[in-house]
Design a protein around this motif. Structure first.
Motif, PDB file in Angstrom:
ATOM      1  N   LEU A   1       0.477  -1.294   0.006  1.00 54.90           N
ATOM      2  CA  LEU A   1       0.075  -0.023   0.092  1.00 54.90           C
ATOM      3  C   LEU A   1       0.658   1.220   0.110  1.00 54.90           C
ATOM      4  CD1 LEU A   1      -2.685  -0.911   2.710  1.00 54.90           C
ATOM      5  CD2 LEU A   1      -2.919  -1.427   0.276  1.00 54.90           C
ATOM      6  N   SER A   2       0.604   2.225  -0.956  1.00 50.77           N
ATOM      7  CA  SER A   2       1.464   3.337  -1.024  1.00 50.77           C
ATOM      8  C   SER A   2       0.439   4.477  -0.941  1.00 50.77           C
ATOM      9  CB  SER A   2       2.137   3.462  -2.299  1.00 50.77           C
ATOM     10  OG  SER A   2       2.747   4.692  -2.469  1.00 50.77           O
ATOM     11  N   PHE A   3       0.175   5.231   0.078  1.00 55.27           N
ATOM     12  CA  PHE A   3      -0.400   6.375   0.296  1.00 55.27           C
ATOM     13  C   PHE A   3       0.428   7.794   0.572  1.00 55.27           C
ATOM     14  CE2 PHE A   3      -3.635   3.035   0.807  1.00 55.27           C
ATOM     15  CZ  PHE A   3      -4.674   3.337  -0.132  1.00 55.27           C
ATOM     16  N   SER A   4       1.331   7.924  -0.348  1.00 61.75           N
ATOM     17  CA  SER A   4       2.114   9.097   0.099  1.00 61.75           C
ATOM     18  C   SER A   4       1.345  10.521   0.013  1.00 61.75           C
ATOM     19  CB  SER A   4       3.409   8.951  -0.769  1.00 61.75           C
ATOM     20  OG  SER A   4       4.165   8.050  -0.392  1.00 61.75           O
ATOM     21  N   TRP A   5       1.865  11.777   0.925  1.00 60.87           N
ATOM     22  CA  TRP A   5       1.323  12.757   0.681  1.00 60.87           C
ATOM     23  C   TRP A   5      -0.196  12.942   0.477  1.00 60.87           C
ATOM     24  CZ3 TRP A   5       5.217  15.980   1.957  1.00 60.87           C
ATOM     25  CH2 TRP A   5       6.613  15.491   1.882  1.00 60.87           C
ATOM     26  N   ALA A   6      -0.967  12.111   1.244  1.00 66.61           N
ATOM     27  CA  ALA A   6      -2.336  11.934   1.128  1.00 66.61           C
ATOM     28  C   ALA A   6      -3.196  12.432   2.127  1.00 66.61           C
ATOM     29  CB  ALA A   6      -2.689  10.380   0.990  1.00 66.61           C
ATOM     30  N   ALA A   7      -2.648  13.301   2.805  1.00 64.66           N
ATOM     31  CA  ALA A   7      -3.317  14.087   4.004  1.00 64.66           C
ATOM     32  C   ALA A   7      -3.914  13.107   5.159  1.00 64.66           C
ATOM     33  CB  ALA A   7      -4.256  15.209   3.491  1.00 64.66           C
ATOM     34  N   ILE A   8      -3.263  12.062   5.636  1.00 66.15           N
ATOM     35  CA  ILE A   8      -3.722  11.084   6.306  1.00 66.15           C
ATOM     36  C   ILE A   8      -3.327  11.298   7.625  1.00 66.15           C
ATOM     37  CG2 ILE A   8      -3.258   8.710   7.027  1.00 66.15           C
ATOM     38  CD1 ILE A   8      -3.136   8.010   3.991  1.00 66.15           C
ATOM     39  N   ALA A   9      -4.223  11.639   8.767  1.00 64.58           N
ATOM     40  CA  ALA A   9      -3.698  11.766  10.127  1.00 64.58           C
ATOM     41  C   ALA A   9      -4.079  10.523  10.843  1.00 64.58           C
ATOM     42  CB  ALA A   9      -4.493  12.803  10.526  1.00 64.58           C
ATOM     43  N   ASN A  10      -4.141  10.634  12.409  1.00 66.88           N
ATOM     44  CA  ASN A  10      -4.312   9.580  12.957  1.00 66.88           C
ATOM     45  C   ASN A  10      -5.714   8.671  12.737  1.00 66.88           C
ATOM     46  OD1 ASN A  10      -2.056   9.344  14.529  1.00 66.88           O
ATOM     47  ND2 ASN A  10      -3.009  10.790  16.392  1.00 66.88           N
ATOM     48  N   PRO A  11      -6.718   9.169  12.660  1.00 66.37           N
ATOM     49  CA  PRO A  11      -7.950   8.624  12.263  1.00 66.37           C
ATOM     50  C   PRO A  11      -7.889   7.495  11.109  1.00 66.37           C
ATOM     51  CG  PRO A  11      -8.577  10.802  12.799  1.00 66.37           C
ATOM     52  CD  PRO A  11      -7.330  10.687  12.679  1.00 66.37           C
ATOM     53  N   GLY A  12      -7.282   8.118  10.039  1.00 61.54           N
ATOM     54  CA  GLY A  12      -7.204   7.119   8.985  1.00 61.54           C
ATOM     55  C   GLY A  12      -6.370   6.117   8.965  1.00 61.54           C
ATOM     56  N   ALA A  13      -4.991   6.180   9.755  1.00 63.63           N
ATOM     57  CA  ALA A  13      -4.211   5.324   9.918  1.00 63.63           C
ATOM     58  C   ALA A  13      -4.854   4.219  11.080  1.00 63.63           C
ATOM     59  CB  ALA A  13      -2.859   5.700  10.643  1.00 63.63           C
ATOM     60  N   ILE A  14      -5.642   4.548  11.986  1.00 63.96           N
ATOM     61  CA  ILE A  14      -6.091   3.874  12.854  1.00 63.96           C
ATOM     62  C   ILE A  14      -7.286   2.821  12.116  1.00 63.96           C
ATOM     63  CG2 ILE A  14      -7.514   3.431  14.806  1.00 63.96           C
ATOM     64  CD1 ILE A  14      -6.240   6.116  15.990  1.00 63.96           C
ATOM     65  N   GLY A  15      -8.014   3.506  11.146  1.00 62.37           N
ATOM     66  CA  GLY A  15      -8.889   2.766  10.334  1.00 62.37           C
ATOM     67  C   GLY A  15      -8.325   1.572   9.642  1.00 62.37           C
ATOM     68  N   LEU A  16      -7.212   1.982   9.023  1.00 61.81           N
ATOM     69  CA  LEU A  16      -6.620   1.047   8.063  1.00 61.81           C
ATOM     70  C   LEU A  16      -5.957  -0.165   8.961  1.00 61.81           C
ATOM     71  CD1 LEU A  16      -5.469   0.459   5.235  1.00 61.81           C
ATOM     72  CD2 LEU A  16      -3.068   1.485   6.041  1.00 61.81           C
ATOM     73  N   ALA A  17      -5.697  -0.115  10.169  1.00 60.12           N
ATOM     74  CA  ALA A  17      -4.863  -0.917  11.026  1.00 60.12           C
ATOM     75  C   ALA A  17      -5.977  -1.945  11.537  1.00 60.12           C
ATOM     76  CB  ALA A  17      -4.361  -0.031  12.376  1.00 60.12           C
ATOM     77  N   GLU A  18      -7.408  -1.170  11.667  1.00 64.54           N
ATOM     78  CA  GLU A  18      -8.352  -2.220  12.040  1.00 64.54           C
ATOM     79  C   GLU A  18      -8.626  -3.129  11.044  1.00 64.54           C
ATOM     80  OE1 GLU A  18     -10.411  -2.305  15.036  1.00 64.54           O
ATOM     81  OE2 GLU A  18      -8.877  -0.982  15.544  1.00 64.54           O
ATOM     82  N   GLY A  19      -8.366  -2.801   9.681  1.00 68.02           N
ATOM     83  CA  GLY A  19      -8.584  -3.848   8.583  1.00 68.02           C
ATOM     84  C   GLY A  19      -7.402  -4.787   8.375  1.00 68.02           C
TER      85      GLY A  19
ATOM     86  N   GLY B   1      -1.581   6.890  15.920  1.00 68.50           N
ATOM     87  CA  GLY B   1      -1.826   6.197  14.393  1.00 68.50           C
ATOM     88  C   GLY B   1      -0.599   4.994  14.077  1.00 68.50           C
ATOM     89  N   VAL B   2       0.578   5.544  14.423  1.00 67.24           N
ATOM     90  CA  VAL B   2       1.636   4.648  14.181  1.00 67.24           C
ATOM     91  C   VAL B   2       1.519   3.514  14.951  1.00 67.24           C
ATOM     92  CG1 VAL B   2       4.069   4.485  14.250  1.00 67.24           C
ATOM     93  CG2 VAL B   2       3.269   6.684  13.263  1.00 67.24           C
ATOM     94  N   GLY B   3       1.235   3.834  16.372  1.00 70.38           N
ATOM     95  CA  GLY B   3       1.040   2.598  17.324  1.00 70.38           C
ATOM     96  C   GLY B   3      -0.055   1.617  17.088  1.00 70.38           C
ATOM     97  N   SER B   4      -1.004   2.031  16.554  1.00 68.35           N
ATOM     98  CA  SER B   4      -2.200   1.140  15.959  1.00 68.35           C
ATOM     99  C   SER B   4      -1.790   0.291  14.829  1.00 68.35           C
ATOM    100  CB  SER B   4      -3.507   1.935  15.449  1.00 68.35           C
ATOM    101  OG  SER B   4      -4.067   2.766  16.712  1.00 68.35           O
ATOM    102  N   LEU B   5      -0.931   0.909  13.926  1.00 66.97           N
ATOM    103  CA  LEU B   5      -0.424   0.098  12.773  1.00 66.97           C
ATOM    104  C   LEU B   5       0.666  -0.979  13.256  1.00 66.97           C
ATOM    105  CD1 LEU B   5       0.242   3.016  10.175  1.00 66.97           C
ATOM    106  CD2 LEU B   5      -1.571   1.048  10.104  1.00 66.97           C
ATOM    107  N   ALA B   6       1.386  -0.482  14.275  1.00 61.63           N
ATOM    108  CA  ALA B   6       2.462  -1.449  14.745  1.00 61.63           C
ATOM    109  C   ALA B   6       1.916  -2.533  15.344  1.00 61.63           C
ATOM    110  CB  ALA B   6       3.384  -0.844  15.616  1.00 61.63           C
ATOM    111  N   ASN B   7       0.868  -2.397  16.156  1.00 66.97           N
ATOM    112  CA  ASN B   7       0.186  -3.300  16.898  1.00 66.97           C
ATOM    113  C   ASN B   7      -0.596  -4.347  16.005  1.00 66.97           C
ATOM    114  OD1 ASN B   7       0.941  -2.597  19.462  1.00 66.97           O
ATOM    115  ND2 ASN B   7      -0.903  -1.020  19.669  1.00 66.97           N
TER     116      ASN B   7
END
Length: 324
Positions: free
Chosen positions: A176-194, A217-223
């Motif tokens: 997955l590549s989403f560079s310079w896509a204005a992603i903050a914590n809520p988006g990262a946490i939502g992706l981590a859930e999937g 957000g980074v912590g959610s992805l790592a978990n």
């Protein structure tokens, strides 16, 4: 006979034909198709009709520089009933034309999919587009997925992409590549859930350069990554994200029992030696054999790098890059 040549040789011939501004003849293309392989390069104009007509016999198809509003080309892909591997680079995706892709993804043979979307310029995709993509990407048989949508302000709606991921129950590789896509914590946490639902994943690559993902957000992805029971390869690029509270949120990566190869890219404006040394816990992953860390652009000292190498001495192949 062309049909007896290896596929890599046919690729070289195809590149030569394209670069020489010659036309791909139906005869040559048919020989490629007999090997169930075809490559259509970056045409300056749309692929000719005699090329499009042969897509129905393809099992592997690579298309570059395709305009989404080119209905003829997309319809030809829809007719490729034997297709199991598809790579498409699509331009000018918008709310108006994303619906044209629906029939392509009804192909139940499709196992390997690569999609690279380009907006006309840096812009925003609405929830309407993302909702529709969630519907058309219902492909539980997928084994590998590469999805790129850079310089498109997807933002917090990335969580909707996380909802799509739950249905890919056979997926082994995701890029997955989403560079310079204005992603903050809520988006990262939502992706981590999937992401944490994909228990079949073995290879994960995430590129989130230039976003606004912070500690939570980074912590959610790592978990989520740490909970993948079969993960062996990880490539995670988080450069130019504001990890203001340090890197302890990445500690879960040290708990991945099956991880063998990892690449990690981090950069922030106010980094220090302690921020980098906290990453030593990643080396606790029991099966880790190869680790690459990219710290270019960070204000860290050579002494900190030496200490980090010492703390990671159990890793067989270690590469730490911290200078331009």
């Amino acid at each position: 006979m062309l049909s007896e040549l290896p596929v890599d040789v046919l690729e070289l011939i195809a590149d030569f034909v394209r670069d020489s501004h010659l036309s791909l003849t139906c005869s040559y293309l048919w020989h490629c198709l007999r090997l169930r392989f075809v490559r259509v390069g970056k045409f300056r104009v749309n692929p000719p009709q005699d090329v499009l007509d042969q897509f129905a016999e393809c099992a592997t198809l690579q298309l570059e520089n395709i305009q989404v509003h080119n209905h003829t080309a997309l319809q030809s892909v829809c007719n490729a009933n034997r297709l199991h591997t598809l790579s498409m680079e699509l331009f000018y995706i918008s709310d108006d034309n994303v619906a044209d892709l629906v029939h392509i993804f009804n192909n139940k043979r499709l196992q390997h999919l690569g999609l690279c979307f380009h907006a006309p310029s840096v812009g925003t995709l609405s929830s309407k587009t993302l909702t529709y993509m969630q519907e058309v990407l219902h492909l539980p048989q997928l084994q590998s997925l590469s999805f790129s949508m850079n310089f498109v302000e997807i933002g917090d709606q990335l969580g909707m992409f996380g909802s799509m991921m739950r249905q890919w129950t056979s997926l082994e590789t995701i890029n997955l590549s989403f560079s310079w896509a204005a992603i903050a914590n809520p988006g990262a946490i939502g992706l981590a859930e999937g992401l944490k639902e994909l228990h079949t994943l073995k290879h994960v690559s995430l590129d989130f350069v230039g976003n606004e993902i912070q500690t939570d957000g980074v912590g959610s992805l790592a978990n989520a990554i740490a909970g993948l029971p079969r993960l062996s390869t990880l490539n995670c690029n988080l450069r130019l994200n504001p990890l203001r509270q340090g890197t302890s949120c990445l500690g879960a990566l040290g708990e991945v029992k099956t991880l063998e190869t990892a690449t990690l890219g981090l950069q922030r404006t106010q980094s220090n030696d302690r921020w980098v040394l906290n990453l030593a816990h990643i080396g606790a992953a029991k099966q880790l054999r190869s680790l690459t860390m990219d710290f270019r652009g960070n204000a860290i000292t050579d002494a900190a790098v030496v200490r980090l190498r010492k703390n990671l001495k159990a890793v067989e192949t270690l590469s730490i890059v911290h200078e331009w």
